[in-house]
Write an enzyme that holds these catalytic residues in place. Structure first.
Site, PDB file in Angstrom:
ATOM      1  N   SER A 109     -26.471  14.288  13.160  1.00  0.00           N
ATOM      2  CA  SER A 109     -26.775  13.146  12.498  1.00  0.00           C
ATOM      3  C   SER A 109     -25.632  12.038  12.840  1.00  0.00           C
ATOM      4  O   SER A 109     -25.787  10.847  12.871  1.00  0.00           O
ATOM      5  CB  SER A 109     -26.465  13.132  10.995  1.00  0.00           C
ATOM      6  OG  SER A 109     -25.493  13.673  10.651  1.00  0.00           O
ATOM      7  N   HIS A 169     -21.298   9.798   6.369  1.00  0.00           N
ATOM      8  CA  HIS A 169     -21.483   9.236   7.792  1.00  0.00           C
ATOM      9  C   HIS A 169     -21.207   7.774   8.064  1.00  0.00           C
ATOM     10  O   HIS A 169     -20.974   7.118   7.347  1.00  0.00           O
ATOM     11  CB  HIS A 169     -23.268   9.495   7.897  1.00  0.00           C
ATOM     12  CG  HIS A 169     -23.947  10.711   7.723  1.00  0.00           C
ATOM     13  ND1 HIS A 169     -24.193  11.181   6.702  1.00  0.00           N
ATOM     14  CD2 HIS A 169     -23.998  11.335   8.856  1.00  0.00           C
ATOM     15  CE1 HIS A 169     -24.628  12.528   6.953  1.00  0.00           C
ATOM     16  NE2 HIS A 169     -24.500  12.711   8.411  1.00  0.00           N
TER      17      HIS A 169
END
Length: 268
Positions: A43, A250
């Site tokens: 990711s 993230h």
């Protein structure tokens, strides 16, 4: 009487320098245009957290703001394949992402290992169960990173080299998540934050060693993210996002463009 002659020599040298530099610029542009680039990974490479997702990528959540796309847009390679996928582990890269690689591939980028080590589960434990449970779960992750992960990284790196024997392979790591003694007044304890940062450093050290042993290039993003961690004044990472939980921990779009992209640009 000699000044005009000196001026003439200087002008000639300047013109020659311009030709050399101009030729170097043309050569660099031609090299970029001949590049066949494949972007692999998890990711952090697909761009989860950066938004602007390619709808055709589905649950892989490939973002048009992710560093592989930013590099492609800036350098216009001859070919570009983006197979990085949210949630990917080393086995997923081997089984699902290597299709575009071949002997003509000249550049590969990848971030991988965080999901193998169970960082998502560890962060969930830290958020929901307090300091003692957090530190214990982080220590489990560290044991996996030291004992099992090196073999998993060897397997994926060997698979990449087998499929793309002529490629420059740039392996990017993960940033430290927290600014210690930063601006956060609620949330995790400083003990938990330090344990998470230390584990991220341990993961980077293991990745760097395996990268060197395979003759690949290690792209260390930690310096770029320094001053932009969670609890800093200008975070490039999402903290826990209860409205969109997959964003949590993230990089934001700023982390992709300011953190990851410059490292790849400098090494590719």
């Amino acid at each position: 009487m000699k000044l005009p002659r000196l001026a003439s020599v200087a002008a000639t040298l300047t013109a020659l320098a311009g030709l050399v530099l101009g030729g170097a610029g043309v050569a660099a542009a031609q090299e970029a245009a001949a590049t066949s680039y494949v972007a692999l990974g998890d990711s952090y490479s697909s761009g989860v957290g950066a938004g602007n997702y390619d709808s055709s990528s589905g649950s892989c959540k490939r973002s048009n703001s992710a560093y592989p796309v930013l590099w492609k847009n800036a350098n216009a390679p001859a070919s570009f394949h983006f197979t990085a996928c949210s949630g990917a582990k080393t086995t997923d890269v081997i089984n699902n992402q290597l299709g575009p690689l071949n002997s003509g591939t000249t550049l590969v980028s990848i971030s991988i290992g965080g999901n193998d080590a169970g960082f998502a589960d560890a962060m969930t434990t830290c958020v929901l169960q307090g300091t003692n449970a957090c530190v214990a779960r982080i220590n489990e992750a560290r044991q996996y990173i030291a004992g099992t992960l090196p073999g998993r990284l060897d397997a994926v790196y060997s698979a990449i080299r087998s499929k793309a024997p002529n490629a420059r392979v740039v392996v990017l790591n993960y940033p430290r998540f927290y600014k210690i003694n930063g601006s956060c007044v609620v949330g995790l304890s400083e003990t938990s934050r330090q344990a998470i940062n230390d584990a991220a450093d341990h993961l980077s050290d293991v990745i760097a060693k395996r990268v060197a042993d395979h003759g690949f290039t290690f792209g260390d993003v930690r310096g770029r993210f320094t001053g932009h961690e969670i609890c800093s004044g200008d975070p490039w990472l999402h903290s826990v996002d209860w409205l969109n939980i997959t964003n949590s921990y993230h990089p934001k779009a700023a982390g992709q463009s300011g953190g990851y992209y410059p490292v790849l640009e400098g090494l590719a």
